[in-house]
Design a protein around this motif. Structure first.
Motif, PDB file in Angstrom:
ATOM      1  N   THR A  11       0.997  -0.986   0.030  1.00 42.10           N
ATOM      2  CA  THR A  11      -0.051   0.105   0.002  1.00 42.10           C
ATOM      3  C   THR A  11       0.756   1.086  -0.175  1.00 42.10           C
ATOM      4  O   THR A  11       1.904   1.134   0.688  1.00 42.10           O
ATOM      5  CB  THR A  11      -1.164   0.068   1.287  1.00 42.10           C
ATOM      6  N   THR A  12       0.560   2.036  -0.784  1.00 45.79           N
ATOM      7  CA  THR A  12       1.329   3.272  -0.956  1.00 45.79           C
ATOM      8  C   THR A  12       0.931   4.430   0.298  1.00 45.79           C
ATOM      9  O   THR A  12       0.123   4.446   0.951  1.00 45.79           O
ATOM     10  CB  THR A  12       1.162   4.057  -2.050  1.00 45.79           C
ATOM     11  N   ALA A  13       2.120   5.174   0.507  1.00 39.68           N
ATOM     12  CA  ALA A  13       1.922   6.435   1.464  1.00 39.68           C
ATOM     13  C   ALA A  13       0.735   7.045   1.377  1.00 39.68           C
ATOM     14  O   ALA A  13       0.021   7.665   2.051  1.00 39.68           O
ATOM     15  CB  ALA A  13       3.001   7.100   1.634  1.00 39.68           C
ATOM     16  N   LEU A 143       3.309  -1.037   3.979  1.00 41.83           N
ATOM     17  CA  LEU A 143       3.428   0.135   3.116  1.00 41.83           C
ATOM     18  C   LEU A 143       4.978   0.093   2.386  1.00 41.83           C
ATOM     19  O   LEU A 143       5.796   0.558   3.176  1.00 41.83           O
ATOM     20  CB  LEU A 143       3.291   1.313   3.850  1.00 41.83           C
ATOM     21  N   ASP A 144       4.977  -0.253   1.389  1.00 46.20           N
ATOM     22  CA  ASP A 144       6.649  -0.270   1.020  1.00 46.20           C
ATOM     23  C   ASP A 144       6.776   0.916   0.409  1.00 46.20           C
ATOM     24  O   ASP A 144       6.110   1.704  -0.065  1.00 46.20           O
ATOM     25  CB  ASP A 144       6.554  -1.403  -0.223  1.00 46.20           C
ATOM     26  N   GLY A 145       8.335   1.118   0.352  1.00 47.01           N
ATOM     27  CA  GLY A 145       8.724   2.520  -0.193  1.00 47.01           C
ATOM     28  C   GLY A 145       8.473   3.524   0.754  1.00 47.01           C
ATOM     29  O   GLY A 145       8.318   4.785   0.313  1.00 47.01           O
ATOM     30  N   VAL A 146       8.244   3.542   2.147  1.00 45.06           N
ATOM     31  CA  VAL A 146       7.702   4.626   2.936  1.00 45.06           C
ATOM     32  C   VAL A 146       8.685   4.705   3.965  1.00 45.06           C
ATOM     33  O   VAL A 146       8.974   3.857   4.710  1.00 45.06           O
ATOM     34  CB  VAL A 146       6.295   4.193   3.582  1.00 45.06           C
ATOM     35  N   GLY A 147       9.362   5.879   4.133  1.00 47.56           N
ATOM     36  CA  GLY A 147      10.383   6.211   5.012  1.00 47.56           C
ATOM     37  C   GLY A 147       9.875   7.102   6.071  1.00 47.56           C
ATOM     38  O   GLY A 147       9.021   8.032   5.905  1.00 47.56           O
ATOM     39  N   VAL A 148      10.349   6.941   7.435  1.00 46.79           N
ATOM     40  CA  VAL A 148       9.678   7.646   8.508  1.00 46.79           C
ATOM     41  C   VAL A 148      10.884   8.980   8.620  1.00 46.79           C
ATOM     42  O   VAL A 148      12.188   8.669   8.772  1.00 46.79           O
ATOM     43  CB  VAL A 148       9.905   7.024   9.870  1.00 46.79           C
ATOM     44  N   THR A 163       7.601   9.730   4.217  1.00 43.98           N
ATOM     45  CA  THR A 163       7.641  10.104   2.641  1.00 43.98           C
ATOM     46  C   THR A 163       7.445   8.786   2.100  1.00 43.98           C
ATOM     47  O   THR A 163       7.826   7.828   2.337  1.00 43.98           O
ATOM     48  CB  THR A 163       9.032  10.819   2.383  1.00 43.98           C
ATOM     49  N   GLY A 164       7.312   8.958   0.572  1.00 45.38           N
ATOM     50  CA  GLY A 164       6.914   7.904  -0.067  1.00 45.38           C
ATOM     51  C   GLY A 164       6.271   8.486  -1.517  1.00 45.38           C
ATOM     52  O   GLY A 164       6.214   9.615  -1.776  1.00 45.38           O
ATOM     53  N   GLU A 165       5.429   7.489  -2.322  1.00 50.35           N
ATOM     54  CA  GLU A 165       4.884   7.929  -3.256  1.00 50.35           C
ATOM     55  C   GLU A 165       3.843   8.858  -2.945  1.00 50.35           C
ATOM     56  O   GLU A 165       2.993   8.675  -2.025  1.00 50.35           O
ATOM     57  CB  GLU A 165       4.151   6.721  -4.106  1.00 50.35           C
ATOM     58  N   GLY A 166       3.673   9.999  -3.406  1.00 48.43           N
ATOM     59  CA  GLY A 166       2.882  11.012  -3.285  1.00 48.43           C
ATOM     60  C   GLY A 166       3.414  12.259  -2.653  1.00 48.43           C
ATOM     61  O   GLY A 166       2.311  12.923  -2.215  1.00 48.43           O
ATOM     62  N   GLY A 167       4.555  11.903  -1.855  1.00 50.70           N
ATOM     63  CA  GLY A 167       5.079  12.992  -1.142  1.00 50.70           C
ATOM     64  C   GLY A 167       4.724  12.843   0.228  1.00 50.70           C
ATOM     65  O   GLY A 167       4.302  11.630   0.960  1.00 50.70           O
ATOM     66  N   PRO A 168       5.209  13.913   1.196  1.00 50.85           N
ATOM     67  CA  PRO A 168       5.263  13.761   2.505  1.00 50.85           C
ATOM     68  C   PRO A 168       3.549  13.462   3.004  1.00 50.85           C
ATOM     69  O   PRO A 168       2.612  13.942   2.498  1.00 50.85           O
ATOM     70  CB  PRO A 168       5.601  14.893   3.157  1.00 50.85           C
ATOM     71  N   ARG A 169       3.557  12.517   3.939  1.00 48.95           N
ATOM     72  CA  ARG A 169       2.138  12.422   4.537  1.00 48.95           C
ATOM     73  C   ARG A 169       2.453  12.143   6.091  1.00 48.95           C
ATOM     74  O   ARG A 169       3.408  11.979   6.454  1.00 48.95           O
ATOM     75  CB  ARG A 169       1.457  10.963   3.731  1.00 48.95           C
ATOM     76  N   GLN A 170       1.090  11.987   6.791  1.00 50.80           N
ATOM     77  CA  GLN A 170       1.294  11.620   8.118  1.00 50.80           C
ATOM     78  C   GLN A 170       0.572  10.186   8.226  1.00 50.80           C
ATOM     79  O   GLN A 170      -0.699   9.903   7.852  1.00 50.80           O
ATOM     80  CB  GLN A 170       0.418  12.628   8.914  1.00 50.80           C
TER      81      GLN A 170
END
Length: 426
Positions: A11-13, A143-148, A163-170
């Motif tokens: 699942t993407t960020a 959530l692959d490709g997701v860094g904290v 951060t990940g696909e789609g830019g910064p998220r929470q």
């Protein structure tokens, strides 16, 4: 399909933006997946955040694959009992060739009172994909490709900036677990620096065909001067050879071909090791030249650390896989029956810290001591003379290496054996 229901793939960020989870596990290797399985089994909604984008067949390559007997029993609750089948792993038992003789107890089991108490030569190319698939099967979302990038604690839990696909998220979670490995990002964010202990050995290992497996698929460990030469029989008639050597030993082993030649020459000079006369390498040698042991606090900033994020010690001890799964199991035990609320989390974290410090830390201290090659050889020989001359003590030593007894228990047994040996000489 909701995010919570999506367990068949990454699942993407962006998809997970503003999602609220019961548990956010940072790191998707062995410890992280094991935590995800345990907490999913408890009924919690679990997200596994993995900075790397990896395929289903991805696995860790720098590993000796020796799963200690204390760990094998942990596979069943993780939905991995099938990995004990002959097509997936090789049931094995250690034989130690020491300065005082061979530590080779009768029978296939580490503990005669526990039938089936064997170690496993279980390759990461099998284990890693299997535990990820089991985590998904138990309901965890990856959530692959997701860094904290940052974490902060609020009254009702945690906010993670990712951060990940789609830019910064929470993301929000009631409990955050650090399972992000030896170079843990969360350790830096939560001020949990590693205490570094020196490791004076290098490691080289490779995979071979043409080496005959020892009787009963024993794994052979030869103490040769300050080195440890290891042979692990694998599935399909293959063998992994591993050398943990004093750094000076391999300083002149230059180039891939030269290093392989010297490596095989070394094993050929060890009479107790399986013959390498017909050995055919499957690929180049792997290894590392500088790998100090790193120890961190098991809890920092109300976040539990598991696996290599908590401690990453000398691979010669063969505890990497075991301590990853054991720390996840200890964490799950600490939280079982507790709510993920303020008081429940505080009690669970305190329980986990106590379990970790009493169960894993004593072994780690001994392992760090063994990483120093400068030892009194006369004292070392006397120690193994005592062990090898006492069947009960040999059994206890084997159990210690399999992490089935605590170091203090072995030390008490050793002192009794040493005094009995002294009395017999009078």
């Amino acid at each position: 399909m909701s995010i919570q229901e999506s367990t068949s793939g990454p699942t993407t960020a962006a998809q997970a933006a503003d999602a609220e989870w019961d548990v956010a596990v940072v790191g998707g290797s062995l410890a992280g997946c094991a935590v995800a399985i345990h907490f999913s089994t408890m009924g919690h909604r679990v997200a596994v955040l993995e900075r790397k984008t990896t395929g289903d067949d991805h696995y860790k390559q720098l590993c000796t694959h020796f799963v200690q007997p204390h760990t094998v029993a942990l596979l069943g609750p993780l939905g991995l009992a099938h990995l004990r089948e002959p097509g997936n792993s090789v049931a094995t038992k250690a034989v130690f060739v020491t300065p005082g003789g061979a530590v080779d107890t009768p029978g296939p089991d580490y503990d005669p009172a526990q039938p089936g108490s064997t170690a496993l030569n279980l390759e990461r190319r099998v284990l890693d994909p299997a535990i990820r698939e089991s985590a998904r099967r138990h309901g965890a979302t990856f959530l692959d490709g997701v860094g904290v990038e940052a974490v902060r604690q609020e009254a009702d839990g945690w906010v993670l900036d990712v951060t990940g696909e789609g830019g910064p998220r929470q993301l929000r979670a009631r409990l955050v677990v650090a399972a992000d490995g030896r170079r843990s990002t969360l350790a830096g964010l939560l001020d949990n620096p590693a205490e570094s202990r020196p490791n004076e050995r290098v490691a080289l290992f490779g995979y071979f065909t043409g080496i005959e497996a020892p009787a009963l698929n024993r794994s052979i460990f030869v103490m040769n001067d300050r080195d440890l030469a290891c042979s692990y029989p694998l599935v399909d008639g293959r063998t992994e050879l591993v050398l943990f050597a004093d750094k000076a030993r391999v300083a002149d082993w230059r180039g891939a071909d030269g290093r392989m030649q010297e490596f095989l020459k070394y094993f050929d000079g060890i009479a107790e090791a399986p013959s390498v006369a017909n050995a055919v390498p499957e690929g180049p040698l792997l290894g590392y030249s500088d790998y100090p042991s790193l120890l961190r606090r098991p809890v920092a900033g109300a976040v539990p650390f598991v696996g290599d994020a908590a401690l990453s010690v000398d691979a010669m001890s063969g505890v990497g896989c075991g301590f990853a799964l054991l720390s996840a199991d200890l964490l799950a035990r600490a939280f079982r029956g507790r709510e993920l609320t303020g008081e429940g989390v505080r009690e669970g974290l305190d329980d986990y810290r106590k379990r970790f410090e009493s169960t894993i830390l004593p072994h780690a201290e001994g392992i760090c001591g063994d990483s120093l090659v400068e030892k009194d050889e006369a004292t070392r020989k006397r120690m193994f003379d005592t062990i090898c001359g006492n069947p009960e003590l040999s059994q206890k030593y084997l159990a210690l290496t399999g992490r089935m007894v605590m170091p203090a228990e072995f030390q008490r047994a050793f002192m009794r054996g040493l005094m009995a040996r002294g009395a017999a000489r009078k």
